[in-house]
Design a protein around this motif. Structure first.
Motif, PDB file in Angstrom:
ATOM      1  N   SER A  27       0.741  -1.355   0.169  1.00 42.55           N
ATOM      2  CA  SER A  27       0.086  -0.087   0.021  1.00 42.55           C
ATOM      3  C   SER A  27       0.740   1.242   0.102  1.00 42.55           C
ATOM      4  CB  SER A  27      -0.948  -0.031   1.142  1.00 42.55           C
ATOM      5  OG  SER A  27      -0.060   0.021   2.372  1.00 42.55           O
ATOM      6  N   ALA A  28       1.866   1.367   0.746  1.00 41.21           N
ATOM      7  CA  ALA A  28       2.998   2.387   0.567  1.00 41.21           C
ATOM      8  C   ALA A  28       3.560   2.542  -0.766  1.00 41.21           C
ATOM      9  CB  ALA A  28       4.156   2.148   1.753  1.00 41.21           C
ATOM     10  N   MET A  29       3.903   1.510  -1.436  1.00 40.24           N
ATOM     11  CA  MET A  29       4.271   1.523  -2.840  1.00 40.24           C
ATOM     12  C   MET A  29       3.561   2.110  -3.830  1.00 40.24           C
ATOM     13  SD  MET A  29       7.435   0.737  -2.747  1.00 40.24           S
ATOM     14  CE  MET A  29       8.080   0.283  -4.337  1.00 40.24           C
ATOM     15  N   VAL A  30       2.171   1.806  -3.551  1.00 43.67           N
ATOM     16  CA  VAL A  30       1.117   2.541  -4.402  1.00 43.67           C
ATOM     17  C   VAL A  30       0.738   3.757  -4.260  1.00 43.67           C
ATOM     18  CG1 VAL A  30      -1.531   2.464  -4.734  1.00 43.67           C
ATOM     19  CG2 VAL A  30      -0.273   0.229  -4.540  1.00 43.67           C
ATOM     20  N   GLU A  31       0.816   4.429  -2.847  1.00 42.70           N
ATOM     21  CA  GLU A  31       0.924   5.703  -2.612  1.00 42.70           C
ATOM     22  C   GLU A  31       1.986   6.511  -3.165  1.00 42.70           C
ATOM     23  OE1 GLU A  31      -1.690   7.342  -1.065  1.00 42.70           O
ATOM     24  OE2 GLU A  31      -2.676   5.445  -1.056  1.00 42.70           O
ATOM     25  N   ILE A  32       3.292   5.993  -3.001  1.00 41.16           N
ATOM     26  CA  ILE A  32       4.430   6.605  -3.563  1.00 41.16           C
ATOM     27  C   ILE A  32       4.315   6.716  -5.224  1.00 41.16           C
ATOM     28  CG2 ILE A  32       6.857   6.437  -4.035  1.00 41.16           C
ATOM     29  CD1 ILE A  32       7.079   5.147  -1.352  1.00 41.16           C
ATOM     30  N   ALA A  33       3.812   5.861  -5.795  1.00 47.37           N
ATOM     31  CA  ALA A  33       3.545   5.918  -7.277  1.00 47.37           C
ATOM     32  C   ALA A  33       2.525   6.870  -7.708  1.00 47.37           C
ATOM     33  CB  ALA A  33       3.226   4.395  -7.927  1.00 47.37           C
ATOM     34  N   LYS A  34       1.314   6.869  -6.825  1.00 49.18           N
ATOM     35  CA  LYS A  34       0.486   7.913  -7.134  1.00 49.18           C
ATOM     36  C   LYS A  34       1.032   9.344  -6.781  1.00 49.18           C
ATOM     37  CE  LYS A  34      -3.751   5.408  -5.672  1.00 49.18           C
ATOM     38  NZ  LYS A  34      -4.884   5.325  -4.734  1.00 49.18           N
ATOM     39  N   PHE A  35       1.762   9.585  -5.760  1.00 48.46           N
ATOM     40  CA  PHE A  35       2.535  10.823  -5.517  1.00 48.46           C
ATOM     41  C   PHE A  35       3.506  11.151  -6.627  1.00 48.46           C
ATOM     42  CE2 PHE A  35       6.143  13.023  -3.956  1.00 48.46           C
ATOM     43  CZ  PHE A  35       5.583  14.075  -3.587  1.00 48.46           C
ATOM     44  N   LEU A  36       4.386  10.334  -7.343  1.00 46.10           N
ATOM     45  CA  LEU A  36       5.158  10.529  -8.213  1.00 46.10           C
ATOM     46  C   LEU A  36       4.520  11.076  -9.663  1.00 46.10           C
ATOM     47  CD1 LEU A  36       7.973   7.888  -7.676  1.00 46.10           C
ATOM     48  CD2 LEU A  36       8.142  10.348  -6.921  1.00 46.10           C
ATOM     49  N   ARG A  37       3.261  10.329  -9.734  1.00 44.35           N
ATOM     50  CA  ARG A  37       2.564  10.400 -11.118  1.00 44.35           C
ATOM     51  C   ARG A  37       1.815  11.804 -10.904  1.00 44.35           C
ATOM     52  NH1 ARG A  37      -1.569   6.583 -10.978  1.00 44.35           N
ATOM     53  NH2 ARG A  37       0.068   5.038 -11.560  1.00 44.35           N
ATOM     54  N   SER A  38       1.392  12.211  -9.735  1.00 50.78           N
ATOM     55  CA  SER A  38       0.795  13.524  -9.645  1.00 50.78           C
ATOM     56  C   SER A  38       1.833  14.692  -9.652  1.00 50.78           C
ATOM     57  CB  SER A  38      -0.101  13.667  -8.290  1.00 50.78           C
ATOM     58  OG  SER A  38       0.782  13.718  -7.256  1.00 50.78           O
ATOM     59  N   ALA A  39       2.934  14.385  -9.107  1.00 52.22           N
ATOM     60  CA  ALA A  39       4.077  15.346  -9.172  1.00 52.22           C
ATOM     61  C   ALA A  39       4.523  15.648 -10.738  1.00 52.22           C
ATOM     62  CB  ALA A  39       5.168  14.912  -8.462  1.00 52.22           C
ATOM     63  N   LYS A  40       4.480  14.504 -11.417  1.00 49.11           N
ATOM     64  CA  LYS A  40       4.809  14.548 -12.923  1.00 49.11           C
ATOM     65  C   LYS A  40       3.991  15.407 -13.678  1.00 49.11           C
ATOM     66  CE  LYS A  40       6.080  11.640 -16.742  1.00 49.11           C
ATOM     67  NZ  LYS A  40       5.969  10.448 -17.203  1.00 49.11           N
ATOM     68  N   ASN A  41       2.703  15.180 -13.579  1.00 46.21           N
ATOM     69  CA  ASN A  41       1.532  16.044 -14.044  1.00 46.21           C
ATOM     70  C   ASN A  41       1.514  17.597 -13.750  1.00 46.21           C
ATOM     71  OD1 ASN A  41       0.664  13.742 -15.461  1.00 46.21           O
ATOM     72  ND2 ASN A  41      -0.742  12.987 -13.991  1.00 46.21           N
ATOM     73  N   THR A  42       1.679  17.749 -12.286  1.00 41.46           N
ATOM     74  CA  THR A  42       1.796  19.064 -12.183  1.00 41.46           C
ATOM     75  C   THR A  42       2.860  19.832 -12.665  1.00 41.46           C
ATOM     76  OG1 THR A  42       0.965  18.551  -9.792  1.00 41.46           O
ATOM     77  CG2 THR A  42       1.830  20.645 -10.091  1.00 41.46           C
ATOM     78  N   ILE A  43       4.198  18.942 -12.671  1.00 46.47           N
ATOM     79  CA  ILE A  43       5.511  19.857 -13.290  1.00 46.47           C
ATOM     80  C   ILE A  43       5.074  20.045 -14.769  1.00 46.47           C
ATOM     81  CG2 ILE A  43       7.798  19.511 -13.859  1.00 46.47           C
ATOM     82  CD1 ILE A  43       7.957  18.095 -11.079  1.00 46.47           C
ATOM     83  N   GLY A  44       4.507  19.167 -15.578  1.00 46.51           N
ATOM     84  CA  GLY A  44       4.125  19.301 -16.799  1.00 46.51           C
ATOM     85  C   GLY A  44       3.052  20.164 -17.322  1.00 46.51           C
ATOM     86  N   SER A  45       2.225  20.577 -16.359  1.00 49.30           N
ATOM     87  CA  SER A  45       1.193  21.648 -16.610  1.00 49.30           C
ATOM     88  C   SER A  45       1.597  22.931 -16.220  1.00 49.30           C
ATOM     89  CB  SER A  45      -0.116  21.269 -15.820  1.00 49.30           C
ATOM     90  OG  SER A  45       0.281  21.415 -14.226  1.00 49.30           O
ATOM     91  N   MET A  46       2.498  23.041 -15.348  1.00 47.76           N
ATOM     92  CA  MET A  46       3.336  24.050 -14.940  1.00 47.76           C
ATOM     93  C   MET A  46       4.253  24.568 -16.150  1.00 47.76           C
ATOM     94  SD  MET A  46       4.018  23.734 -10.894  1.00 47.76           S
ATOM     95  CE  MET A  46       5.754  24.101 -11.148  1.00 47.76           C
ATOM     96  N   LYS A  47       4.964  23.737 -16.520  1.00 45.88           N
ATOM     97  CA  LYS A  47       5.671  24.002 -17.768  1.00 45.88           C
ATOM     98  C   LYS A  47       4.947  24.577 -18.874  1.00 45.88           C
ATOM     99  CE  LYS A  47       9.009  21.702 -20.931  1.00 45.88           C
ATOM    100  NZ  LYS A  47       9.705  20.487 -21.144  1.00 45.88           N
ATOM    101  N   GLU A  48       3.989  23.807 -19.140  1.00 47.81           N
ATOM    102  CA  GLU A  48       3.008  24.235 -20.380  1.00 47.81           C
ATOM    103  C   GLU A  48       2.378  25.751 -20.296  1.00 47.81           C
ATOM    104  OE1 GLU A  48       0.022  21.408 -21.035  1.00 47.81           O
ATOM    105  OE2 GLU A  48       1.169  19.881 -21.499  1.00 47.81           O
ATOM    106  N   SER A  49       1.971  26.056 -18.802  1.00 47.22           N
ATOM    107  CA  SER A  49       1.335  27.382 -18.586  1.00 47.22           C
ATOM    108  C   SER A  49       2.414  28.316 -18.640  1.00 47.22           C
ATOM    109  CB  SER A  49       0.557  27.341 -17.193  1.00 47.22           C
ATOM    110  OG  SER A  49       1.620  27.109 -16.319  1.00 47.22           O
ATOM    111  N   LEU A  50       3.780  27.989 -18.350  1.00 44.14           N
ATOM    112  CA  LEU A  50       4.695  28.839 -18.342  1.00 44.14           C
ATOM    113  C   LEU A  50       5.092  29.182 -19.716  1.00 44.14           C
ATOM    114  CD1 LEU A  50       6.816  30.662 -16.531  1.00 44.14           C
ATOM    115  CD2 LEU A  50       8.253  28.668 -16.464  1.00 44.14           C
ATOM    116  N   GLU A  51       5.595  28.224 -20.435  1.00 41.74           N
ATOM    117  CA  GLU A  51       5.602  28.408 -22.095  1.00 41.74           C
ATOM    118  C   GLU A  51       4.538  29.291 -22.717  1.00 41.74           C
ATOM    119  OE1 GLU A  51       6.243  24.641 -23.924  1.00 41.74           O
ATOM    120  OE2 GLU A  51       8.246  24.579 -22.736  1.00 41.74           O
ATOM    121  N   GLU A  52       3.108  28.937 -22.338  1.00 38.40           N
ATOM    122  CA  GLU A  52       2.320  29.874 -22.957  1.00 38.40           C
ATOM    123  C   GLU A  52       2.144  31.011 -22.450  1.00 38.40           C
ATOM    124  OE1 GLU A  52      -2.657  29.242 -22.000  1.00 38.40           O
ATOM    125  OE2 GLU A  52      -1.636  27.318 -22.935  1.00 38.40           O
TER     126      GLU A  52
END
Length: 139
Positions: A27-52
């Motif tokens: 269950s801890a591994m699943v939570e860590i994977a969810k956290f990493l996925r959400s961090a990756k998505n957040t960084i990608g959206s921040m990058k897109e908005s900054l470029e925009e």
């Protein structure tokens, strides 16, 4: 992964098993994977908005167009200042036929040679074999 080798990952896994225990580890591994996925998505959206916001794509396209113009201009300048090719062009010019000795008046051209070497008439009509044989025998 993250600049870590196999031994570092194994050490982290052993420490995680010791602290969490085998029952909480999945269950801890699943939570860590969810956290990493959400961090990756957040960084990608921040990058897109900054470029925009900064219009990075438009600036890149504009910079590439300026670069192309500069390269074209530099090629023109290089070709215009290429002394070797200019010298080669000047040495291949034949000034004796077109100008007189003083360079002011042109010499009259000899017309007898031009009348002797008349060009042949070219036709696109296909001749039959019998026509070509008759022409050869007539000559």
């Amino acid at each position: 992964m993250f600049g870590m080798g196999f031994t570092e990952i194994m050490i982290i896994a052993v420490i995680a098993i010791l602290f969490l225990g085998p029952d909480k580890l999945p269950s801890a591994m699943v939570e860590i994977a969810k956290f990493l996925r959400s961090a990756k998505n957040t960084i990608g959206s921040m990058k897109e908005s900054l470029e925009e916001e900064l219009h990075v794509k438009e600036m890149k396209e504009e910079a590439l167009s300026y670069k192309k113009e500069l390269l074209d201009a530099s090629n023109k300048v290089k070709s215009a200042t290429d002394i070797k090719s200019m010298a080669a062009k000047l040495t291949t010019l034949d000034d004796d036929d077109s100008h007189s000795d003083d360079g002011f008046f042109d010499k009259p051209k000899d017309t007898t040679q031009a009348t002797q070497n008349k060009p042949e008439e070219v036709t696109l009509v296909k001749k039959k074999k019998s026509d070509t044989i008759k022409e050869d025998t007539d000559v």
